[in-house]
Design a protein around this motif. Structure first.
Motif, PDB file in Angstrom:
ATOM      1  N   ILE A 281      12.301   0.136  -1.754  1.00 53.24           N
ATOM      2  CA  ILE A 281      11.785   0.742  -0.515  1.00 53.24           C
ATOM      3  C   ILE A 281      11.274   2.134  -0.867  1.00 53.24           C
ATOM      4  CG2 ILE A 281      12.330   1.471   1.834  1.00 53.24           C
ATOM      5  CD1 ILE A 281      14.699  -0.530   1.729  1.00 53.24           C
ATOM      6  N   LYS A 282       9.997   2.371  -0.639  1.00 57.09           N
ATOM      7  CA  LYS A 282       9.384   3.658  -0.976  1.00 57.09           C
ATOM      8  C   LYS A 282       8.667   4.235   0.242  1.00 57.09           C
ATOM      9  CE  LYS A 282       8.547   2.286  -5.786  1.00 57.09           C
ATOM     10  NZ  LYS A 282       7.511   2.118  -6.842  1.00 57.09           N
ATOM     11  N   ALA A 283       8.598   5.560   0.297  1.00 61.06           N
ATOM     12  CA  ALA A 283       7.875   6.224   1.389  1.00 61.06           C
ATOM     13  C   ALA A 283       7.444   7.605   0.920  1.00 61.06           C
ATOM     14  CB  ALA A 283       8.739   6.337   2.632  1.00 61.06           C
ATOM     15  N   GLN A 284       6.209   7.951   1.251  1.00 61.78           N
ATOM     16  CA  GLN A 284       5.691   9.281   0.941  1.00 61.78           C
ATOM     17  C   GLN A 284       4.603   9.647   1.934  1.00 61.78           C
ATOM     18  OE1 GLN A 284       3.237   9.648  -2.593  1.00 61.78           O
ATOM     19  NE2 GLN A 284       3.050   7.418  -2.748  1.00 61.78           N
ATOM     20  N   VAL A 285       4.311  10.923   1.986  1.00 60.36           N
ATOM     21  CA  VAL A 285       3.249  11.427   2.869  1.00 60.36           C
ATOM     22  C   VAL A 285       2.073  11.828   2.003  1.00 60.36           C
ATOM     23  CG1 VAL A 285       2.605  13.188   4.551  1.00 60.36           C
ATOM     24  CG2 VAL A 285       4.917  12.225   4.573  1.00 60.36           C
ATOM     25  N   PHE A 286       0.888  11.333   2.377  1.00 59.95           N
ATOM     26  CA  PHE A 286      -0.323  11.660   1.627  1.00 59.95           C
ATOM     27  C   PHE A 286      -1.494  11.746   2.595  1.00 59.95           C
ATOM     28  CE2 PHE A 286      -4.161  10.380  -0.721  1.00 59.95           C
ATOM     29  CZ  PHE A 286      -4.160  11.350  -1.718  1.00 59.95           C
ATOM     30  N   ALA A 287      -2.240  12.865   2.519  1.00 61.63           N
ATOM     31  CA  ALA A 287      -3.435  13.064   3.368  1.00 61.63           C
ATOM     32  C   ALA A 287      -3.102  12.874   4.843  1.00 61.63           C
ATOM     33  CB  ALA A 287      -4.559  12.124   2.952  1.00 61.63           C
ATOM     34  N   GLU A 293       6.293   1.365   1.660  1.00 57.01           N
ATOM     35  CA  GLU A 293       6.159   0.220   0.756  1.00 57.01           C
ATOM     36  C   GLU A 293       7.497  -0.492   0.609  1.00 57.01           C
ATOM     37  OE1 GLU A 293       5.658  -0.228  -3.969  1.00 57.01           O
ATOM     38  OE2 GLU A 293       3.924   0.718  -2.977  1.00 57.01           O
ATOM     39  N   VAL A 294       7.478  -1.798   0.753  1.00 59.53           N
ATOM     40  CA  VAL A 294       8.657  -2.638   0.547  1.00 59.53           C
ATOM     41  C   VAL A 294       8.268  -3.741  -0.434  1.00 59.53           C
ATOM     42  CG1 VAL A 294      10.339  -4.189   1.587  1.00 59.53           C
ATOM     43  CG2 VAL A 294       9.571  -2.171   2.850  1.00 59.53           C
ATOM     44  N   GLY A 295       8.989  -3.808  -1.544  1.00 59.19           N
ATOM     45  CA  GLY A 295       8.677  -4.812  -2.552  1.00 59.19           C
ATOM     46  C   GLY A 295       9.914  -5.570  -3.008  1.00 59.19           C
ATOM     47  N   ASP A 296       9.711  -6.797  -3.468  1.00 57.23           N
ATOM     48  CA  ASP A 296      10.818  -7.587  -4.024  1.00 57.23           C
ATOM     49  C   ASP A 296      10.357  -8.244  -5.325  1.00 57.23           C
ATOM     50  OD1 ASP A 296       9.752 -10.380  -3.569  1.00 57.23           O
ATOM     51  OD2 ASP A 296       9.793  -9.707  -1.480  1.00 57.23           O
ATOM     52  N   ASN A 297      11.307  -8.777  -6.073  1.00 54.16           N
ATOM     53  CA  ASN A 297      10.965  -9.448  -7.341  1.00 54.16           C
ATOM     54  C   ASN A 297      11.174 -10.954  -7.243  1.00 54.16           C
ATOM     55  OD1 ASN A 297      13.742  -9.423  -7.189  1.00 54.16           O
ATOM     56  ND2 ASN A 297      14.055  -9.051  -9.371  1.00 54.16           N
ATOM     57  N   GLY A 298      10.943 -11.479  -6.035  1.00 53.90           N
ATOM     58  CA  GLY A 298      11.121 -12.909  -5.808  1.00 53.90           C
ATOM     59  C   GLY A 298       9.993 -13.730  -6.385  1.00 53.90           C
ATOM     60  N   SER A 332      -2.639   0.364   8.887  1.00 60.70           N
ATOM     61  CA  SER A 332      -2.956  -0.775   8.007  1.00 60.70           C
ATOM     62  C   SER A 332      -1.661  -1.463   7.610  1.00 60.70           C
ATOM     63  CB  SER A 332      -3.723  -0.323   6.754  1.00 60.70           C
ATOM     64  OG  SER A 332      -2.893   0.437   5.895  1.00 60.70           O
ATOM     65  N   PHE A 333      -1.729  -2.770   7.452  1.00 63.11           N
ATOM     66  CA  PHE A 333      -0.596  -3.598   7.030  1.00 63.11           C
ATOM     67  C   PHE A 333      -1.136  -4.579   6.006  1.00 63.11           C
ATOM     68  CE2 PHE A 333       2.282  -7.135   7.105  1.00 63.11           C
ATOM     69  CZ  PHE A 333       3.536  -6.579   7.312  1.00 63.11           C
ATOM     70  N   VAL A 334      -0.764  -4.372   4.749  1.00 63.46           N
ATOM     71  CA  VAL A 334      -1.344  -5.161   3.665  1.00 63.46           C
ATOM     72  C   VAL A 334      -0.234  -5.759   2.807  1.00 63.46           C
ATOM     73  CG1 VAL A 334      -2.838  -5.122   1.635  1.00 63.46           C
ATOM     74  CG2 VAL A 334      -3.387  -3.699   3.618  1.00 63.46           C
ATOM     75  N   LEU A 335      -0.349  -7.044   2.495  1.00 63.36           N
ATOM     76  CA  LEU A 335       0.561  -7.714   1.577  1.00 63.36           C
ATOM     77  C   LEU A 335      -0.172  -7.970   0.264  1.00 63.36           C
ATOM     78  CD1 LEU A 335       1.184  -9.176   4.651  1.00 63.36           C
ATOM     79  CD2 LEU A 335       3.132  -9.903   3.278  1.00 63.36           C
ATOM     80  N   SER A 336       0.551  -7.840  -0.831  1.00 59.26           N
ATOM     81  CA  SER A 336      -0.052  -8.065  -2.138  1.00 59.26           C
ATOM     82  C   SER A 336       1.014  -8.564  -3.112  1.00 59.26           C
ATOM     83  CB  SER A 336      -0.704  -6.779  -2.668  1.00 59.26           C
ATOM     84  OG  SER A 336       0.263  -5.748  -2.764  1.00 59.26           O
ATOM     85  N   LEU A 343       6.622 -10.060  -3.994  1.00 61.05           N
ATOM     86  CA  LEU A 343       5.680  -9.719  -2.928  1.00 61.05           C
ATOM     87  C   LEU A 343       5.873  -8.260  -2.535  1.00 61.05           C
ATOM     88  CD1 LEU A 343       3.539 -11.191  -1.106  1.00 61.05           C
ATOM     89  CD2 LEU A 343       5.349 -11.386   0.616  1.00 61.05           C
ATOM     90  N   LYS A 344       4.781  -7.596  -2.175  1.00 67.78           N
ATOM     91  CA  LYS A 344       4.832  -6.185  -1.796  1.00 67.78           C
ATOM     92  C   LYS A 344       4.122  -5.991  -0.468  1.00 67.78           C
ATOM     93  CE  LYS A 344       2.442  -3.358  -4.321  1.00 67.78           C
ATOM     94  NZ  LYS A 344       2.027  -2.519  -5.476  1.00 67.78           N
ATOM     95  N   VAL A 345       4.736  -5.204   0.402  1.00 65.46           N
ATOM     96  CA  VAL A 345       4.162  -4.903   1.717  1.00 65.46           C
ATOM     97  C   VAL A 345       3.879  -3.410   1.781  1.00 65.46           C
ATOM     98  CG1 VAL A 345       4.504  -4.923   4.215  1.00 65.46           C
ATOM     99  CG2 VAL A 345       5.451  -6.765   2.821  1.00 65.46           C
ATOM    100  N   ASN A 346       2.642  -3.054   2.118  1.00 68.33           N
ATOM    101  CA  ASN A 346       2.250  -1.653   2.271  1.00 68.33           C
ATOM    102  C   ASN A 346       1.829  -1.393   3.709  1.00 68.33           C
ATOM    103  OD1 ASN A 346       1.372  -2.278  -0.814  1.00 68.33           O
ATOM    104  ND2 ASN A 346       2.041  -0.158  -0.582  1.00 68.33           N
ATOM    105  N   ILE A 347       2.416  -0.349   4.286  1.00 67.92           N
ATOM    106  CA  ILE A 347       2.094   0.044   5.667  1.00 67.92           C
ATOM    107  C   ILE A 347       1.604   1.484   5.664  1.00 67.92           C
ATOM    108  CG2 ILE A 347       3.008   0.420   7.989  1.00 67.92           C
ATOM    109  CD1 ILE A 347       5.114  -1.693   7.416  1.00 67.92           C
ATOM    110  N   ARG A 348       0.515   1.711   6.371  1.00 66.67           N
ATOM    111  CA  ARG A 348      -0.006   3.073   6.529  1.00 66.67           C
ATOM    112  C   ARG A 348      -0.120   3.402   8.015  1.00 66.67           C
ATOM    113  NH1 ARG A 348      -4.467   4.750   8.355  1.00 66.67           N
ATOM    114  NH2 ARG A 348      -5.450   2.689   8.180  1.00 66.67           N
TER     115      ARG A 348
END
Length: 356
Positions: A281-287, A293-298, A332-336, A343-348
């Motif tokens: 679980i990651k979080a940062q402030v940019f611009a 970000e939430v990621g797993d190794n499944g 934005s809500f993006v899965l990659s 799987l990784k989920v990115n939210i802005r």
């Protein structure tokens, strides 16, 4: 007093405009008297004329209120008729003030002077009537606009509450199934721990307003409660890595916005790994934006254009709906695919700092 509050108070707003309008009329006439070098006594005549006009137009307000819902042709006839009568009477008062106070009984011989004076007064009263109806329609428009905004806000809040409260039954169903399994295999100690942590987590969700946003730091605390429940199930098979900047901790986020994403990762990724799995679980402030970000190794999933091809459950769809309701298109809500696997989920979302 705020302008909107003044507009909403129709009685006070009328008198403010009424007095201000006739003071303006008197001021314009006073400036005209200076241009034409009238004697100082003429100022007294101007004040009397403005005062008479102010008093004589007040009954028009009550007349127009009575015929407000009448047919258009009735409105037009009444407005022109009432304006003509009021304007004519006001012209008589003005002539009396002018001739008896300023000119000491003098009467002009030209007949058109009488007609012109009367028509000028009628025009002014017609303008007063037009302004009255204009302001009245403006107030009605503002009132309808406020009602529409209020209805839209209530619908917006109801939708948010519905989406947020969908999480509790969904999560509760899964957790109770896990507790039931622990009881069946006679893992009573683990079942008891899970019930205790479930109680703490549900207490947090019930005490949190589903409409308001919370600081990410508070959200992380709720996630810790949830993850402690899952750790009872997976024991050492569940590894968690949290990397959140201090600035990001103060960011406002929708309550429990990450919980369904993490629940999906555990259910569809970690649970299928024999040797256990890892959550990041990651979080940062940019611009001036908050990046989550939430990621797993499944085993991962089939992702196309940032979305799951075969989405299961309501967690992801629910989260997207909440983000859209709260931020419209400013998110934005993006899965990659995660590297090396998973799987990784990115939210802005826009960065909003929580008040201390």
């Amino acid at each position: 007093m705020k302008w909107q509050a003044l507009v909403d108070n129709r009685q006070r707003f009328f008198w403010v405009l009424q007095i201000a309008g006739w003071l303006g009329y008197a001021l314009v006439n006073y400036i005209g008297s200076k241009v034409f070098e009238m004697r100082d006594i003429y100022v007294f005549v101007i004040v009397l004329n403005a005062y008479a006009g102010c008093l004589m137009t007040v009954p028009l307000r009550y007349l127009y209120r009575k015929i407000w819902n009448a047919a258009p042709w009735v409105l037009i006839l009444v407005v022109f008729g009432a304006s003509y009568i009021t304007g004519t009477l006001w012209a008589v008062v003005q002539k009396f003030n002018l001739w008896e106070i300023y000119r000491h009984g003098y009467r002009p011989e030209e007949w058109f002077y009488y007609l012109q004076q009367g028509l000028d007064s009628v025009y002014i009263i017609l303008c007063w009537s037009g302004l009255y109806f204009g302001v009245k329609y403006y107030q009605l428009l503002q009132s309808e606009r406020q009602k529409a905004l209020k209805a839209n806000t209530m619908a917006h809040e109801a939708q948010l509450k519905m989406l947020r409260y969908q999480l509790n039954p969904h999560f509760l169903f899964n957790t109770l199934n896990a507790i039931s399994t622990l009881i069946l295999v006679e893992e009573n100690k683990d079942a008891n721990q899970m019930v205790a942590r479930l109680s703490d987590f549900l207490r947090y969700t019930l005490n949190t307003d589903p409409i308001k946003k919370v600081a990410l730091e508070q959200e992380l605390h709720a996630l810790q409660l949830y993850l402690e429940i899952e750790k009872v199930r997976f024991d050492e098979r569940l590894s968690i890595d949290i990397d959140v900047s201090e600035e990001a901790k103060q960011a406002l986020v929708p309550s429990l916005i990450l919980q369904p994403i993490i629940e999906n990762s555990i259910k569809y990724a970690i649970a299928h790994l024999t040797e256990g799995g890892k959550l990041e679980i990651k979080a940062q402030v940019f611009a001036n934006e908050l990046l989550l970000e939430v990621g797993d190794n499944g085993p991962g999933a089939e992702v196309y254009n940032g979305q799951l091809q075969n989405a299961q459950g309501v967690g992801i769809a629910n989260t997207i709906d909440r983000l859209k309701t709260l931020y419209e298109n400013n998110y934005s809500f993006v899965l990659s695919d995660n590297k090396p696997s998973g799987l990784k989920v990115n939210i802005r979302v826009p960065f909003e700092k929580a008040k201390k």
